[in-house]
Write a protein that holds these residues in place. Structure first.
Motif, short mmCIF file in Angstrom:
data_model
loop_
_atom_site.label_atom_id
_atom_site.label_comp_id
_atom_site.label_asym_id
_atom_site.label_seq_id
_atom_site.Cartn_x
_atom_site.Cartn_y
_atom_site.Cartn_z
N ILE A 55 8.95 -12.48 -10.37
CA ILE A 55 9.30 -13.05 -9.06
C ILE A 55 8.00 -13.19 -8.29
CG2 ILE A 55 10.53 -12.70 -6.89
CD1 ILE A 55 12.61 -11.08 -8.40
N PHE A 56 7.58 -14.43 -8.10
CA PHE A 56 6.31 -14.68 -7.43
C PHE A 56 6.35 -16.07 -6.82
CE2 PHE A 56 1.81 -16.20 -7.61
CZ PHE A 56 1.30 -15.33 -6.65
N VAL A 57 6.30 -16.14 -5.49
CA VAL A 57 6.24 -17.43 -4.80
C VAL A 57 4.79 -17.89 -4.84
CG1 VAL A 57 6.73 -18.70 -2.68
CG2 VAL A 57 8.19 -16.76 -3.34
N ASN A 58 4.52 -18.84 -5.72
CA ASN A 58 3.14 -19.23 -6.03
C ASN A 58 2.59 -20.20 -4.98
OD1 ASN A 58 0.73 -19.74 -7.43
ND2 ASN A 58 1.67 -21.52 -8.43
N PRO A 59 1.61 -19.78 -4.19
CA PRO A 59 1.12 -20.66 -3.12
C PRO A 59 0.39 -21.89 -3.61
CG PRO A 59 -0.26 -18.69 -3.30
CD PRO A 59 0.92 -18.47 -4.21
N THR A 60 -0.16 -21.86 -4.83
CA THR A 60 -0.99 -22.98 -5.27
C THR A 60 -0.19 -24.19 -5.71
OG1 THR A 60 -1.15 -22.30 -7.61
CG2 THR A 60 -2.72 -21.32 -6.05
N GLN A 61 1.15 -24.07 -5.80
CA GLN A 61 1.92 -25.24 -6.23
C GLN A 61 2.66 -25.90 -5.07
OE1 GLN A 61 4.31 -22.68 -8.97
NE2 GLN A 61 6.04 -23.93 -8.29
N PHE A 62 2.38 -25.46 -3.84
CA PHE A 62 2.99 -26.08 -2.66
C PHE A 62 1.98 -27.02 -2.01
CE2 PHE A 62 5.71 -22.46 -3.26
CZ PHE A 62 6.95 -22.85 -2.80
N ASN A 63 2.38 -28.27 -1.86
CA ASN A 63 1.51 -29.24 -1.19
C ASN A 63 1.60 -29.10 0.33
OD1 ASN A 63 2.96 -30.48 -3.68
ND2 ASN A 63 0.92 -31.40 -3.65
N ASP A 64 2.79 -28.74 0.81
CA ASP A 64 3.05 -28.65 2.24
C ASP A 64 3.13 -27.18 2.63
OD1 ASP A 64 3.97 -28.72 4.81
OD2 ASP A 64 5.66 -30.05 4.43
N PHE A 91 8.45 -8.19 -12.91
CA PHE A 91 7.07 -8.20 -12.42
C PHE A 91 7.09 -8.89 -11.06
CE2 PHE A 91 2.61 -10.15 -12.83
CZ PHE A 91 2.00 -8.99 -12.37
N TYR A 92 6.76 -8.13 -10.01
CA TYR A 92 6.83 -8.61 -8.63
C TYR A 92 5.48 -8.36 -7.95
CZ TYR A 92 8.44 -8.77 -3.74
OH TYR A 92 8.58 -9.05 -2.40
N PRO A 93 4.49 -9.18 -8.25
CA PRO A 93 3.12 -8.93 -7.75
C PRO A 93 2.87 -9.55 -6.38
CG PRO A 93 3.09 -10.80 -9.23
CD PRO A 93 4.53 -10.33 -9.18
N GLU A 94 1.87 -8.99 -5.70
CA GLU A 94 1.32 -9.63 -4.50
C GLU A 94 0.40 -10.77 -4.94
OE1 GLU A 94 2.09 -8.93 -1.43
OE2 GLU A 94 3.30 -7.12 -1.81
N VAL A 95 0.08 -11.65 -4.00
CA VAL A 95 -0.78 -12.80 -4.32
C VAL A 95 -2.13 -12.34 -4.87
CG1 VAL A 95 -2.05 -14.76 -3.34
CG2 VAL A 95 0.32 -14.35 -2.66
N ALA A 96 -2.71 -11.30 -4.29
CA ALA A 96 -4.03 -10.82 -4.72
C ALA A 96 -4.00 -10.24 -6.13
CB ALA A 96 -4.56 -9.78 -3.74
N GLU A 97 -2.83 -9.85 -6.60
CA GLU A 97 -2.72 -9.33 -7.96
C GLU A 97 -2.78 -10.46 -8.98
OE1 GLU A 97 -2.58 -6.02 -10.41
OE2 GLU A 97 -2.67 -6.06 -8.22
N VAL A 98 -2.24 -11.62 -8.61
CA VAL A 98 -2.26 -12.79 -9.50
C VAL A 98 -3.57 -13.56 -9.35
CG1 VAL A 98 -1.08 -14.95 -10.08
CG2 VAL A 98 0.26 -12.95 -9.40
N TYR A 99 -4.04 -13.67 -8.11
CA TYR A 99 -5.30 -14.37 -7.84
C TYR A 99 -6.27 -13.38 -7.20
CZ TYR A 99 -2.30 -18.49 -8.39
OH TYR A 99 -1.42 -19.42 -8.87
#
Length: 283
Positions: A55-64, A91-99
Motif C-alpha cells: 500500500i503506497f500512494v506513489n507521488p511520482t505517477q501523479f501529474n496533478d 508492505f506499507y512504507p513512507e515515501v522516504a523508504e521507497v525514495y
C-alpha cells in the motif's frame, strides 16, 4: 497478517520465505481498497504460497498535485480487509523508504510507444513513475508472480514491458485479473468514492458505451463508431479525453478493422472533477 513499514525488515522475511522455497505472489496497490483489489488478493492466494500486498500512494505517477492530495487514504479499513481475506503480509512504507533522500534521479525506462499514447498522451510522465515505483517494489519483494487488474490495461502492458526488459525480473510471471464491476456495470475503482450520488448514477454509462462499441463493431473504418460513442458520453454529461478502439496487444489505435485482429475499446472521461477509465475486449 504481518505488517512491514521498513524495506530491510520485509526483505529479511522474504529471504526466509525463499529459503523455504515458498512461492511469493505480490499485489501492488495504492490503498483505498475495494472488492476489485480483493479479487487480486484472492487470485494471488490461490496461485501462490505466500501473498504480499503493498500500500503506497506513489507521488511520482501523479501529474496533478491536487489529484495526489485528493487520492483517498483509508489505511485502517484497508488493513482490516486484507486480514479478513487472508493476505499474509503488507508492505506499507513512507515515501522516504521507497525514495531515499540522496538516491539521485530516477532512471529512464524504455516503454516505447506505450508512454505516449492514450493515458500517456494525457498524463505525461505517468508511466515513467509507474515503472519506477513498481521496479523498486519488485527489488524489495522479489515476487514470483504479480497480479494486476485488467481495468488498468495500459498499465498492465507497461508492467509486461518492464518485466521483459529487465533480466533481474525474468522469473516474475505477470497475471492480469479480469475487471470487477458493480451490478450496474461500473468498473470498481478507488476514485469512485469521490463521485456524488448523482454522478454514481451516471457513471455506468461508460460501460454501456463500451458495450455499444462491441455491439456495433464491424469490419472497415472505425472512426465514425468512435466519434458516435464519444458524442454519446458527452451528451450524458461526461468530458471524454478519448474513446479509442485499439489493437489489444499493442494498444495502437486501429483506424480500419480487418475483421480478425483482436480489439479492445478504451475510455477515459471526466465526470465532474473525477477522471474515470475503463476498457472492454470487443473481439
Amino acid at each position: 497478517m504481518r505488517l512491514y513499514k521498513k524495506r530491510n525488515d520485509i526483505q529479511g522475511f522474504i529471504t526466509h520465505l525463499q529459503d523455504k522455497k515458498q512461492e511469493i505472489g505480490f499485489v501492488p496497490t495504492m490503498g483505498a481498497l475495494h472488492a476489485g483489489h480483493i479479487s487480486l488478493i484472492r487470485t494471488a492466494r490461490q496461485q501462490s504460497d505466500f501473498t504480499v500486498c503493498s500500500i503506497f500512494v506513489n507521488p511520482t505517477q501523479f501529474n496533478d498535485p491536487k489529484d495526489l492530495q485528493k487520492y483517498p487514504r483509508t489505511i485502517e479499513k484497508d488493513l482490516y480487509l486484507l486480514e479478513q481475506h487472508g493476505c499474509d503480509a503488507v508492505f506499507y512504507p513512507e515515501v522516504a523508504e521507497v525514495y531515499p533522500p540522496g538516491s539521485g534521479p530516477a532512471p529512464h525506462y524504455d516503454l516505447g510507444r506505450l508512454e505516449s499514447i492514450l493515458e500517456g498522451a494525457y498524463r505525461p510522465g505517468h508511466f515513467q513513475g509507474v515503472a519506477d515505483v513498481v521496479s523498486r517494489l519488485f527489488y524489495t519483494i522479489h515476487p514470483d508472480k504479480v497480479f494486476f487488474g485488467q481495468k488498468d490495461l495500459q498499465q498492465c502492458r507497461v508492467i509486461e514491458r518492464l518485466i521483459a526488459g529487465n533480466p533481474d525480473f525474468d522469473k516474475i510471471r505477470m497475471n492480469i485479473v479480469p475487471t470487477l464491476r458493480e451490478p450496474d456495470g461500473l468498473a470498481m475503482s478507488s476514485r469512485n468514492t469521490r463521485l456524488s450520488p448523482e454522478e454514481l448514477r451516471k457513471a455506468p454509462e461508460i460501460y454501456q458505451t463500451l458495450l455499444y462499441l462491441k455491439e456495433q463493431l464491424a469490419p472497415g473504418d472505425l472512426a465514425p463508431l468512435q466519434e458516435t460513442a464519444k458524442t454519446r458520453l458527452t451528451r450524458e454529461g461526461f468530458r471524454p479525453d478519448y474513446v479509442s478502439i485499439v489493437d489489444t496487444q499493442t494498444l495502437e489505435t486501429c483506424g480500419s478493422w480487418n475483421g480478425h485482429t483482436p480489439l479492445t475499446g478504451l475510455v477515459a472521461a471526466y465526470l465532474g472533477e473525477v477522471r474515470l477509465i475503463d476498457n472492454l475486449e470487443l473481439v
